[in-house]
Design a protein around this motif. Structure first.
Motif, short mmCIF file in Angstrom:
data_model
loop_
_atom_site.label_atom_id
_atom_site.label_comp_id
_atom_site.label_asym_id
_atom_site.label_seq_id
_atom_site.Cartn_x
_atom_site.Cartn_y
_atom_site.Cartn_z
N ARG A 85 0.80 -1.23 0.00
CA ARG A 85 0.00 0.00 0.00
C ARG A 85 0.84 1.27 0.00
O ARG A 85 0.45 2.30 0.55
CB ARG A 85 -0.91 0.06 1.23
CG ARG A 85 -2.06 -0.88 1.15
CD ARG A 85 -2.70 -1.01 2.51
NE ARG A 85 -3.90 -1.79 2.40
CZ ARG A 85 -5.10 -1.26 2.23
NH1 ARG A 85 -5.28 0.03 2.20
NH2 ARG A 85 -6.14 -2.04 2.11
N GLY A 143 -6.27 -0.22 -2.13
CA GLY A 143 -5.17 -0.85 -1.39
C GLY A 143 -4.07 -1.43 -2.25
O GLY A 143 -3.38 -2.36 -1.85
N THR A 151 -0.48 -1.56 -4.22
CA THR A 151 0.88 -1.06 -4.03
C THR A 151 1.39 -0.58 -5.39
O THR A 151 1.13 -1.24 -6.39
CB THR A 151 1.79 -2.19 -3.53
OG1 THR A 151 1.20 -2.77 -2.38
CG2 THR A 151 3.18 -1.68 -3.22
#
Ligand SMILES: Nc1ncnc2c1ncn2[C@@H]1O[C@H](COP(=O)(O)OP(=O)(O)O)[C@@H](O)[C@H]1O
Ligand SMILES: [Mg+2]
Lengths: 254, 332
Positions: free
Chosen positions: B30, B186, B188
């Motif tokens: 994240r 959420g 990354t």
């Protein structure tokens, strides 16, 4: 194995969708065979002593012209692959969780399918020009099979060669160098018997000759006696080229 | 917080060129992690190795604990990749591009359609779904490209120079989209950029990369703080005199004169500026022009990579931007 086939189907679908949106390509590709049939077909009709059996010269070269235009399409498969690599479009396929072999197979099969469309166009032209095609559906199925396998075979060869050559300029040059001899040193336009001895040998190891022979048997003469040899030759060439292309393609972008 | 990316001691040579020289870093889940470096720094090479597209000479990459070298396909299921070139097929529609991506990444047929519609909405290109991509603007292509990388709901999105060649206001749109992906979904994000403004504004963590080496990794704030203070720069006709007056006073560093311009780093420019001008005036040195700035990532780059980003950058970058723009045009 299942994944390979599944992803191959996706790559094939991508190619066919591209074709669907750009049909002008198909039309442009129809021009050349029309020219071959009308010009070459009518000029060479004069030479009555060509040992082509009791078919018209136009009928004689129709399978040759079909084979040639499928050859062009197939050769282009590799060229477009290098083009897509240079544009960066290949990155997306390479970065997906798909075996590299499925990219090779999908592209090669798309060459086969495009060949079929081309066959449809040439059948229509030949019909209009009064070529005596064998109207037996089983023979036509045979033609479809041969054209498809031929398209796949030479698309793989083209992928193999372009992957080895690496740069677009070299690829274009090489392809030109390759297509002409493949076409002229075959039985596409004239029977093998009238060629000089050395050319006869070249034409015997030229895969084009086997394809033309198979197509000629299925479309025009109906003489299937040599068909098994032709099909066997094609099958072997196809396996070899697919294998070579898949191996060579492993190195792409590494 | 768990680990999204672990890169350890990666090296890669192209002939004699050291494209990557022993780089290591980690990306937490994240987070938006950025590689900041000029053209030729090794950013794309690092990404290709992270995706298993290129083999490293040495080193090790794990994506969510999966080793990329030994299980590339498994690792890639978690990754969405947006390459620095436009990798979409321009001859088919936007919808078809997403469909093909969905199938490539094995999205089940029952949810494919709804997934694609959802992404089209998110990107704000739903009304152009059935147009050929070659009719899209550069910004729309880029957004669609990001969309295509999202169809399989990857946990990690890797973007190689996502805003290069785009107009400033479209850059903002793309950045906003990326932030939303992290906040709402959420995801990354690992991205590369040569734009320090972008790195500063968008990334939570930055690695400074130059000549295949990582100079430093940190948050933009900490990196800028590590420079040591604000920079003051002024012009005067008597640089030597000014330097001798100011040495040992005010500055964190010794003042440096270059032609008639003097620069020095101080703790806080606001309080020091008036003192500095007064001191010089009393000694009879006239200040022609003066300005100060808070530390920028360019100062950080100078400290850790040994050159100004703007200086290494200009030539190569211009060529690269031109190249991408040309692709945009060629795609049409
Ligand atoms: N396929 C390649 N062959 C040879 N050299 C390469 C290749 N790819 C990259 N390089 C070289 O490696 C270095 C790093 O390149 P790259 O990773 O593309 O940098 P960046 O993405 O930061 O601009 C450059 O010097 C580049 O010229
Ligand atoms: Mg790059």
């Amino acid at each position: 194995m299942f994944t390979i086939l599944e992803k191959t189907a996706v790559i094939l679908e991508l190619e066919l969708r591209k074709m669907k949106h750009d049909q002008s390509d198909l039309l442009i590709r129809a021009i050349q065979p029309v020219l071959w049939l009308t010009i070459f077909g009518s000029v060479f009709r004069q030479f009555r002593q060509l040992p082509i059996g009791d078919v018209s010269y136009l009928s004689f070269i129709t399978p040759g012209v079909l084979a040639q235009s499928v050859l062009f399409i197939a050769i282009f498969t590799g060229v477009s692959l290098v083009w897509e690599r240079d544009l960066g479009q290949l990155d997306r396929l390479l970065a997906a969780p798909a075996p590299r072999t499925s990219i090779v197979l999908g592209k090669a099969f798309s060459g086969g399918v495009k060949g079929l469309f081309q066959a449809g166009v040439i059948f229509a032209i030949a019909f209009v020009m009064g070529v005596d095609l064998i109207p037996n559906p089983i023979y036509i199925l045979g033609v479809i099979g041969v054209v498809f396998v031929f398209g796949v075979c030479f698309s793989s060869m083209s992928i193999f060669v372009t992957t080895l050559l690496n740069t677009r300029e070299r690829v274009m040059g090489m392809m030109q160098l390759l297509t002409m001899p493949l076409f002229f040193a075959s039985n596409a336009l004239y029977p093998i018997e009238i060629m000089p001895r050395w050319l006869q040998i070249v034409s015997l190891i030229n895969p084009m000759s086997y394809v033309v022979e198979a197509l000629r048997a299925l479309m025009i003469t109906g003489d299937l006696s040599r068909l098994p040899i032709a099909l066997g030759g094609m099958a072997i060439a196809t396996f070899i080229f697919i294998g070579a292309a898949a191996l060579a393609f492993r190195r792409v972008g590494r | 917080m768990s680990r999204a990316v672990t890169v350890a001691n990666l090296s890669k040579n192209y002939g004699r060129i050291k494209a990557l020289d022993d780089i290591s870093f980690e990306v937490d889940e994240r987070e938006i992690f950025g590689f900041l470096g000029p053209n030729g720094a090794g950013k794309t090479t690092a990404i290709k190795i992270m995706l298993g597209l290129t083999r490293a000479a040495k080193g090790h990459v794990e994506i969510f604990g999966i080793d990329v070298q030994s299980k590339p396909d498994k690792a890639r299921e978690n990754i969405g990749y947006v390459s620095q070139n436009l990798s979409l097929s321009n001859e088919i529609t936007g919808y078809e591009n997403l469909l093909i991506s969905a199938k490539l990444y094995g999205v089940p047929s029952s949810i494919r359609k709804s997934r694609i519609t959802e992404i089209m909405d998110l990107l704000g290109i739903q009304n152009r779904a059935d147009d050929l991509v070659k009719k899209y603007s550069g910004g729309m292509m880029r957004r669609l490209e990001i969309g295509a990388a999202l169809v399989h709901r990857p946990k990690l999105l890797i973007l190689d120079e996502p805003t290069i060649g785009l107009d400033p206001q479209i850059r903002l749109v793309v950045r906003e989209l990326l932030r939303r992906l992290v906040n709402e979904f959420g995801i990354t994000i690992f991205l590369t950029t040569h734009d320090m403004g972008e790195a500063d504004e968008l990334c939570e963590k930055i690695a400074i990369i130059n000549n295949g080496r990582i100079g430093v990794v940190g948050t933009p704030t900490n990196l800028k703080r590590s420079v040591g203070g604000d920079t003051i720069q002024f012009d005067t006709k008597e640089p030597e005199k000014a330097v001798s007056i100011l040495t040992g006073k005010f500055g964190v560093t010794k003042p440096i004169a270059k032609n008639n311009t003097i620069s020095m780093i101080v703790n806080t420019a606001e309080t020091i500026l008036p003192l500095l001008i007064n001191t010089l005036a009393r000694a009879g040195v006239i200040v022609d022009a003066i300005h100060s700035h808070r530390p920028t990532l360019d100062d950080v780059f100078l400290k850790y990579a040994g050159s100004r980003l703007a200086e290494v950058e200009r030539e190569g970058d211009y060529r690269h931007v031109k190249e991408v723009r040309r692709t945009f045009r060629r795609m049409r």
